[in-house]
Design a protein around this motif. Structure first.
Motif: not given
Length: 247
Positions: A25-34, A80-83, A106-111, A205-208
């Motif tokens: 988890f430390d590796r997987a969430v390190a580069d998640a932003f929002g 409402s959530l980015d991660l 609950v995840l944002m598009p590209e969350g 992924r949000q279908r656009g």
């Protein structure tokens, strides 16, 4: 889930597993932003510790959670959530499909979604068959990672990475675990089927909408010559050109 959390804290095998999942988890969430990140379940352990998103929330059935809730019915607004981090949330629920649907909602598009689960096609899965499902952690669902990825794809959650961990046989004694730690090195070199636990990262992924461009038709060249330096869109007849040149 509470019995599983107690097993992680009180058993030597649980500590062995916890160490490897924390590293994942430390590796997987390190580069998640929002702006907002939530860990759902096992709130006694901070799997968001290495994430730099400013707002962290901890939800689940545990009394230690910031928000006490059922994983299948999350009290968060849609998009409402980015991660969102789900440590074994699908293993210890009677509604795994609903939990994934709520995660997608609950995840944002590209969350980002990051989860872990027990691998049934492993020595840990074999031990579950031999010991029965009464005690933790053997009472979990143990879904195959390929199955979870298929469910994700149906929900517009695109799996982007899969990791494997805990290759040692599930011995209850710490000295036996130490003797078999060489299995972790061997497993990372290509024996992923022996891993007791997998981790999956996914992106919503949000279908656009598809932009429909007008069918432009090529303009036929006019019979006249265009005046250089003038308005190039309006050709000038040869007779007019001659008058200009002799004027």
């Amino acid at each position: 889930m509470e019995a599983f959390a107690d097993w992680l804290a009180s058993s030597e095998l649980g500590q062995y597993l916890l160490c490897r999942e924390q590293a994942f988890f430390d590796r997987a969430v390190a580069d998640a932003f929002g702006f907002r990140a939530v860990q759902l379940g096992l709130t006694e352990y901070d799997f968001l510790a290495c994430n730099r998103i400013p707002w962290h929330g901890y939800a689940g059935p545990e009394a230690s959670a910031d928000v006490v809730c059922d994983a299948a019915f999350l009290p968060f607004d849609s998009r409402s959530l980015d991660l969102l981090v789900l440590p074994h949330a699908l293993d210890f629920t009677s509604q795994p499909h609903q939990v994934l649907r709520e995660a997608e909602r609950v995840l944002m598009p590209e969350g980002r979604l990051v989860l872990t689960g027990f691998n049934p096609l492993s020595l840990w899965g074999s031990c579950r068959l031999l010991r029965g499902r009464r005690d933790a952690p053997w009472g979990g669902n143990f879904f195959a990672p390929t199955r979870i990825r298929d469910w994700m794809t149906l929900l517009q959650l695109e799996p982007t990475a899969t990791a494997f961990m805990a290759y040692s046989p599930p011995f209850s004694r710490g000295d036996w675990l130490s003797r078999w730690q060489f299995m972790d090195n061997l497993g990372e070199r290509g024996w992923s089927l022996l891993a007791g636990v997998y981790g999956i990262e996914a992106v919503k992924r949000q279908r656009g909408m598809r932009l429909i461009m007008p069918a432009w038709k090529p303009v036929k060249a006019g019979s006249g010559l265009a005046v250089a330096g003038g308005n190039e869109r309006h050709p000038v007849k040869q007779s007019v050109q001659d008058e200009i040149s002799h004027g």
